[in-house]
Structure formats: C-alpha cells, structure tokens
Design a protein around this motif. Sequence first.
Motif, mmCIF file in Angstrom:
data_model
loop_
_atom_site.group_PDB
_atom_site.id
_atom_site.type_symbol
_atom_site.label_atom_id
_atom_site.label_comp_id
_atom_site.label_asym_id
_atom_site.label_seq_id
_atom_site.Cartn_x
_atom_site.Cartn_y
_atom_site.Cartn_z
ATOM 1 N N MET A 1 0.834 -1.191 0.000
ATOM 2 C CA MET A 1 0.000 0.000 0.000
ATOM 3 C C MET A 1 0.872 1.246 0.000
ATOM 4 S SD MET A 1 -3.004 1.023 2.711
ATOM 5 C CE MET A 1 -3.959 2.518 2.483
ATOM 6 N N SER A 2 0.487 2.254 -0.788
ATOM 7 C CA SER A 2 1.278 3.472 -0.888
ATOM 8 C C SER A 2 1.329 4.196 0.453
ATOM 9 C CB SER A 2 0.676 4.405 -1.946
ATOM 10 O OG SER A 2 0.731 3.814 -3.223
ATOM 11 N N SER A 3 2.504 4.759 0.758
ATOM 12 C CA SER A 3 2.629 5.557 1.977
ATOM 13 C C SER A 3 2.201 6.993 1.726
ATOM 14 C CB SER A 3 4.067 5.520 2.482
ATOM 15 O OG SER A 3 4.943 6.157 1.563
ATOM 16 N N TRP A 4 2.045 7.360 0.438
ATOM 17 C CA TRP A 4 1.581 8.701 0.131
ATOM 18 C C TRP A 4 0.908 8.732 -1.225
ATOM 19 C CZ3 TRP A 4 3.392 11.159 -4.236
ATOM 20 C CH2 TRP A 4 4.590 10.684 -4.785
ATOM 21 N N GLN A 5 0.030 9.693 -1.375
ATOM 22 C CA GLN A 5 -0.567 9.974 -2.676
ATOM 23 C C GLN A 5 -1.065 11.405 -2.701
ATOM 24 O OE1 GLN A 5 -3.726 7.181 -3.354
ATOM 25 N NE2 GLN A 5 -4.861 7.741 -1.512
ATOM 26 N N ILE A 6 -0.919 12.054 -3.858
ATOM 27 C CA ILE A 6 -1.387 13.417 -4.028
ATOM 28 C C ILE A 6 -2.007 13.562 -5.412
ATOM 29 C CG2 ILE A 6 0.209 14.520 -2.397
ATOM 30 C CD1 ILE A 6 2.006 15.282 -4.746
ATOM 31 N N THR A 7 -3.057 14.356 -5.501
ATOM 32 C CA THR A 7 -3.673 14.682 -6.783
ATOM 33 C C THR A 7 -3.896 16.179 -6.847
ATOM 34 O OG1 THR A 7 -5.919 14.367 -5.907
ATOM 35 C CG2 THR A 7 -4.864 12.456 -6.928
ATOM 36 N N GLY A 8 -3.893 16.719 -8.061
ATOM 37 C CA GLY A 8 -4.110 18.148 -8.204
ATOM 38 C C GLY A 8 -3.838 18.630 -9.610
ATOM 39 N N GLN A 9 -3.380 19.879 -9.709
ATOM 40 C CA GLN A 9 -3.129 20.525 -10.985
ATOM 41 C C GLN A 9 -1.689 21.036 -11.037
ATOM 42 O OE1 GLN A 9 -5.347 20.776 -13.559
ATOM 43 N NE2 GLN A 9 -6.806 19.553 -12.372
ATOM 44 N N TYR A 10 -1.121 20.965 -12.235
ATOM 45 C CA TYR A 10 0.257 21.405 -12.436
ATOM 46 C C TYR A 10 0.314 22.396 -13.582
ATOM 47 C CZ TYR A 10 3.522 20.407 -16.293
ATOM 48 O OH TYR A 10 4.267 20.483 -17.446
ATOM 49 N N MET A 11 1.289 23.310 -13.523
ATOM 50 C CA MET A 11 1.618 24.176 -14.644
ATOM 51 C C MET A 11 3.113 24.453 -14.637
ATOM 52 S SD MET A 11 0.797 28.167 -13.649
ATOM 53 C CE MET A 11 1.757 28.700 -15.074
ATOM 54 N N ASP A 50 2.020 9.528 4.927
ATOM 55 C CA ASP A 50 2.189 8.955 6.273
ATOM 56 C C ASP A 50 1.224 9.599 7.275
ATOM 57 O OD1 ASP A 50 4.312 7.332 5.344
ATOM 58 O OD2 ASP A 50 5.698 9.008 5.563
ATOM 59 N N GLY A 51 -0.009 9.817 6.821
ATOM 60 C CA GLY A 51 -1.027 10.371 7.703
ATOM 61 C C GLY A 51 -1.022 11.879 7.826
ATOM 62 N N LEU A 89 6.099 20.350 5.277
ATOM 63 C CA LEU A 89 7.276 20.715 4.496
ATOM 64 C C LEU A 89 8.176 19.502 4.285
ATOM 65 C CD1 LEU A 89 9.155 22.877 3.200
ATOM 66 C CD2 LEU A 89 10.144 23.182 5.473
ATOM 67 N N GLU A 90 8.381 18.734 5.325
ATOM 68 C CA GLU A 90 9.222 17.540 5.227
ATOM 69 C C GLU A 90 8.609 16.527 4.254
ATOM 70 O OE1 GLU A 90 11.061 14.018 8.128
ATOM 71 O OE2 GLU A 90 10.052 15.765 8.987
ATOM 72 N N ALA A 91 7.281 16.367 4.318
ATOM 73 C CA ALA A 91 6.604 15.417 3.440
ATOM 74 C C ALA A 91 6.714 15.852 1.978
ATOM 75 C CB ALA A 91 5.139 15.285 3.844
ATOM 76 N N ILE A 92 6.463 17.134 1.716
ATOM 77 C CA ILE A 92 6.547 17.634 0.344
ATOM 78 C C ILE A 92 7.975 17.567 -0.178
ATOM 79 C CG2 ILE A 92 6.384 19.748 -1.044
ATOM 80 C CD1 ILE A 92 3.831 20.414 0.540
ATOM 81 N N SER A 93 8.940 17.861 0.652
ATOM 82 C CA SER A 93 10.343 17.794 0.237
ATOM 83 C C SER A 93 10.722 16.378 -0.189
ATOM 84 C CB SER A 93 11.262 18.258 1.371
ATOM 85 O OG SER A 93 11.033 19.619 1.689
ATOM 86 N N ALA A 94 10.238 15.380 0.557
ATOM 87 C CA ALA A 94 10.532 13.990 0.213
ATOM 88 C C ALA A 94 9.882 13.592 -1.110
ATOM 89 C CB ALA A 94 10.069 13.064 1.335
ATOM 90 N N ILE A 95 8.659 14.061 -1.334
ATOM 91 C CA ILE A 95 7.957 13.763 -2.591
ATOM 92 C C ILE A 95 8.638 14.465 -3.759
ATOM 93 C CG2 ILE A 95 5.804 14.160 -3.848
ATOM 94 C CD1 ILE A 95 4.336 13.772 -1.134
ATOM 95 N N ALA A 96 8.948 15.749 -3.582
ATOM 96 C CA ALA A 96 9.507 16.543 -4.670
ATOM 97 C C ALA A 96 10.918 16.108 -5.056
ATOM 98 C CB ALA A 96 9.508 18.019 -4.277
ATOM 99 N N SER A 97 11.679 15.606 -4.107
ATOM 100 C CA SER A 97 13.049 15.177 -4.390
ATOM 101 C C SER A 97 13.122 13.774 -4.965
ATOM 102 C CB SER A 97 13.893 15.230 -3.109
ATOM 103 O OG SER A 97 13.461 14.227 -2.196
ATOM 104 N N PHE A 200 -2.568 15.944 -12.231
ATOM 105 C CA PHE A 200 -1.603 14.913 -11.858
ATOM 106 C C PHE A 200 -2.162 14.046 -10.752
ATOM 107 C CE2 PHE A 200 -0.620 18.229 -8.801
ATOM 108 C CZ PHE A 200 -0.319 17.530 -7.639
ATOM 109 N N ALA A 201 -1.679 12.825 -10.697
ATOM 110 C CA ALA A 201 -2.009 11.878 -9.632
ATOM 111 C C ALA A 201 -0.751 11.074 -9.355
ATOM 112 C CB ALA A 201 -3.157 10.973 -10.057
ATOM 113 N N TRP A 202 -0.110 11.370 -8.235
ATOM 114 C CA TRP A 202 1.151 10.727 -7.871
ATOM 115 C C TRP A 202 0.959 9.854 -6.637
ATOM 116 C CZ3 TRP A 202 5.495 15.047 -7.785
ATOM 117 C CH2 TRP A 202 5.737 15.485 -9.102
ATOM 118 N N ALA A 203 1.763 8.813 -6.558
ATOM 119 C CA ALA A 203 1.764 7.965 -5.371
ATOM 120 C C ALA A 203 3.135 7.322 -5.218
ATOM 121 C CB ALA A 203 0.678 6.883 -5.469
ATOM 122 N N GLY A 204 3.449 6.913 -3.997
ATOM 123 C CA GLY A 204 4.728 6.286 -3.752
ATOM 124 C C GLY A 204 4.673 5.452 -2.493
#
Length: 204
Positions: A1-11, A50-51, A89-97, A200-204
């Motif tokens: 099971m994914s520990s994270w997922q995000i959906t939204g819009q990108y430009m 991660d919640g 911030l820590e969560a987004i940094s891990a996703i973005a990197s 976009f729809a990302w998961a990891g």
Amino acid sequence: MSSWQITGQYMETCNCAFLCPCITSNLTARPTEGDCKAAVTMHIDKGAKDGIALDGLSFVLILHSPGPMGEGNMTVGLIVDNTASDQQLEAISAIASGSAGGPMAALAPLVSTNAGVERRPIRFEVDGLNYAMSAGELVDQACEGLPSVTDPEQAIGIDNTAHPVNSRLSLAKAKRSRFHAFGIDWEDATGTRNGHFAPFAWAG
C-alpha cells in the motif's frame, strides 16, 4: 500500500521557444536557448503522506539544466507554500526530491545540485485554459493553453511523454515567466515561450 498519494493541478513555463524540444525528443534535444530554465508548480487538491494531510498546499520546483535534460547535471531548488507546517514541508520535500519514491524518483539521478528549500506564499489560479501562479517575490508565471479546433474549451495535447508529472500534457504559451531563485534567473513576457499544464495523480 502506498505511503503517500497526491492529486491536483500542475503548470510550468520555461525559457524554450514554443514548442519545447525536450518533450518531443524524450529529453535528448538541446534546449532552444542552449540551457533549460523552468518553474514547475504543483497545486495539491487532495493528498497525504504517512497520515499528514497535504490538501490545498502548493510547491514549485525551479530547475536549470546546462544542456539536454537527459544528460543530467541539473540544479533544482524547491519552494513550498509558507502555510505548510514543518511536517508538511518535510513530506513535500521527500515527494519533490524523489526520496519518497514516485515519479520524481526517476528524475533524481539527473540532479547533481539540490539548491535548497524556500518558503513563500504561493498563489495558484486556473480560469479555463489560463493558468497563473506566484511565489512571493521569487516566481510569477502565467500560461494560456492552445485551444483545440474540435473543442475550444480544451487545449491541444501531447500524449505518451516522458514528463514526470503526467504522460499527457496540454500545450500552452507562456504569457509571462519570471523567476529569480536559487541563482536561476529568467524573465520573459513575449508570449512566444513554452508552457504546459495538466492534472496529476502521484503515489509512492
């Protein structure tokens, strides 16, 4: 099971003349200006890691590639919405990197310099085929999709791309593109430069 997922819009907007050759060459072509400077903005409509809820937050990747993107040696800096908590911030940094896996993990080997993280108020707006965003004094960009003849409310798209955000991107021209962050500087308002947007729809 994914520990994270995000959906939204990108430009994004970049310094390439329209249409950016990076997309149509699978990152092997030399950018039209010799190097690539881009601001890639992600607005999260819904998501968590991660919640930790990430709904409503935005982040921006400012990148520079000295030549064809596929050759690597890229510099990347991250701007995160200043409303984000330290945990967010820590969560987004891990996703973005890419350290948390997901689509950005494939791009990570091409990055030689992580230029750091900044917090700024990020504004993200969508009006039909018009996308705009700003991140404090660091970024101000807007693009307009190229309307399709078959459905003017939809932009012409390009499919099956190697882009990490989405394999299908809407084609757009940058109405304005200004970023001065992490030593990466670009300004243009000619309406001739490249832009893209997509869900976009990302998961990891």
